[in-house]
Design a protein around this motif. Structure first.
Motif, short mmCIF file in Angstrom:
data_model
loop_
_atom_site.label_atom_id
_atom_site.label_comp_id
_atom_site.label_asym_id
_atom_site.label_seq_id
_atom_site.Cartn_x
_atom_site.Cartn_y
_atom_site.Cartn_z
N UNK A 287 -1.40 -59.60 21.98
CA UNK A 287 -1.04 -60.51 20.89
C UNK A 287 -1.98 -60.30 19.71
N UNK A 288 -1.42 -59.93 18.58
CA UNK A 288 -2.25 -59.64 17.42
C UNK A 288 -2.86 -60.91 16.84
N UNK A 289 -2.21 -62.06 17.06
CA UNK A 289 -2.67 -63.30 16.44
C UNK A 289 -3.46 -64.17 17.40
N UNK A 290 -4.11 -63.56 18.37
CA UNK A 290 -4.95 -64.34 19.28
C UNK A 290 -6.10 -65.01 18.51
N UNK A 291 -6.44 -66.22 18.94
CA UNK A 291 -7.62 -66.87 18.39
C UNK A 291 -8.86 -66.26 19.02
N UNK A 292 -9.88 -66.04 18.21
CA UNK A 292 -11.13 -65.49 18.75
C UNK A 292 -12.15 -66.61 18.88
N UNK A 293 -12.76 -66.68 20.05
CA UNK A 293 -13.79 -67.68 20.31
C UNK A 293 -15.00 -66.98 20.92
N UNK A 294 -16.16 -67.22 20.34
CA UNK A 294 -17.43 -66.73 20.89
C UNK A 294 -18.14 -67.89 21.57
N UNK A 295 -18.60 -67.69 22.80
CA UNK A 295 -19.35 -68.73 23.51
C UNK A 295 -20.65 -68.11 24.02
N UNK A 296 -21.76 -68.78 23.76
CA UNK A 296 -23.06 -68.26 24.20
C UNK A 296 -23.75 -69.26 25.12
N UNK A 297 -24.60 -68.71 26.02
CA UNK A 297 -25.54 -69.51 26.81
C UNK A 297 -26.91 -68.90 26.62
N UNK A 298 -27.91 -69.47 27.28
CA UNK A 298 -29.28 -68.98 27.12
C UNK A 298 -29.85 -68.42 28.41
N UNK A 299 -30.82 -67.52 28.23
CA UNK A 299 -31.58 -66.99 29.35
C UNK A 299 -32.51 -68.09 29.92
N UNK A 300 -33.09 -67.86 31.11
CA UNK A 300 -34.04 -68.84 31.66
C UNK A 300 -35.26 -69.04 30.74
N UNK A 301 -35.85 -70.25 30.82
CA UNK A 301 -37.09 -70.53 30.08
C UNK A 301 -37.78 -71.71 30.76
N UNK B 143 -21.76 -64.30 25.45
CA UNK B 143 -23.02 -63.61 25.19
C UNK B 143 -24.18 -64.48 25.68
N UNK B 144 -25.15 -63.85 26.33
CA UNK B 144 -26.36 -64.56 26.74
C UNK B 144 -27.43 -64.36 25.66
N UNK B 145 -27.91 -65.46 25.10
CA UNK B 145 -28.92 -65.39 24.05
C UNK B 145 -30.32 -65.48 24.64
N UNK B 146 -31.27 -64.72 24.09
CA UNK B 146 -32.66 -64.90 24.49
C UNK B 146 -33.23 -66.19 23.90
N UNK B 147 -34.22 -66.77 24.57
CA UNK B 147 -34.90 -67.95 24.03
C UNK B 147 -36.00 -67.42 23.12
N UNK B 148 -35.57 -67.00 21.93
CA UNK B 148 -36.41 -66.21 21.03
C UNK B 148 -35.89 -66.43 19.60
N UNK B 149 -36.70 -67.10 18.78
CA UNK B 149 -36.27 -67.43 17.41
C UNK B 149 -35.84 -66.21 16.61
N UNK B 150 -36.66 -65.16 16.63
CA UNK B 150 -36.36 -63.99 15.80
C UNK B 150 -35.10 -63.27 16.28
N UNK B 151 -34.93 -63.20 17.61
CA UNK B 151 -33.73 -62.55 18.15
C UNK B 151 -32.48 -63.32 17.75
N UNK B 152 -32.53 -64.64 17.86
CA UNK B 152 -31.38 -65.48 17.49
C UNK B 152 -31.04 -65.29 16.01
N UNK B 153 -32.08 -65.19 15.20
CA UNK B 153 -31.89 -65.00 13.76
C UNK B 153 -31.13 -63.70 13.46
#
Length: 216
Positions: free
Chosen positions: A1-15, A44-54
């Motif tokens: 389907x060309x008109x699919x909605x795109x959704x990005x969902x992220x979680x975080x690594x351990x901290x 996507x898994x995000x690092x608990x890292x300010x600069x990486x998130x930026x």
């Protein structure tokens, strides 16, 4: 389907004390469940890292150009699936996993103090709470001034408000990974439904039926 909605969902690594981060566990469970045939879901898994998130957040928005980005984080004080309405620019003093925090203590110099999601979290909360999925949902206006809030603000700025943040409790306190995944699925489907209908925070001010909890 060309008109699919795109959704990005992220979680975080351990901290810190969270050796297993329930946010990423919940996002992986959501990926397994999916959001329906009409939605193209990218996680996507995000690092608990300010600069990486930026660096990562602008790339995610540019690469995927999603209708909605939803970021999930763990809160040690949460006992419900908690929907955050605002991202905040200032007050970042806690060190990340790399023992760093921004010298300016803010996300964006000269940025507004807070950015509000275009999604009315009270309405999402009301709709999910009325659906009897067995998971308690609440709304908060304080995402905590750590990587969760920092990520939310950055994403809200990138996406002109088409972003959401969901705090989940630690695993087993009280929900299992499967329950958290189902809870995420339910709230994100409602968010997409509201976006599609054109409802925004401003237009739904009379729908304030969910309890509010402040995150600290």
């Amino acid at each position: 389907m060309a008109n699919k909605k795109k959704v990005v969902v992220t979680g975080f690594e351990p901290f810190g004390s969270h050796a297993v981060n329930s946010s990423w566990v919940a996002v992986q469970e959501l990926e397994r469940l999916g959001l329906g045939e009409e939605v193209d879901l990218h996680v996507c898994e995000l690092p608990v890292d300010y600069l990486a998130v930026q660096n990562i957040l602008p790339s995610l928005w540019k690469e995927h150009q999603p209708q909605l980005a939803v970021h999930v984080g763990v809160s040690g004080i949460a006992t419900s699936v908690t929907l955050e309405q605002y991202g905040h620019n200032q007050g970042y003093q806690r060190l990340d996993n790399r023992s760093f925090c921004p010298a300016s203590r803010c996300c964006m110099e000269d940025g507004p103090d807070e950015i509000r999601s275009v999604i009315d979290m009270d309405m999402v909360c009301k709709r999910v709470s009325g659906s009897n999925i067995g998971i308690t949902v609440s709304v908060s206006k304080d995402a905590g001034r750590y990587l969760c809030d920092y990520t939310y603000y950055t994403s809200l700025h990138q996406g002109q408000g088409r972003s959401a943040f969901v705090h989940v409790p630690p695993l087993g306190a009280p929900y299992s990974s499967g329950e958290l995944g189902r809870g995420l699925q339910a709230v994100i489907k409602e968010m997409l439904s509201l976006l599609e209908a054109g409802y925004t925070e401003e237009e739904l001010k009379d729908n304030k039926h969910c309890r509010h909890r402040e995150q600290h």
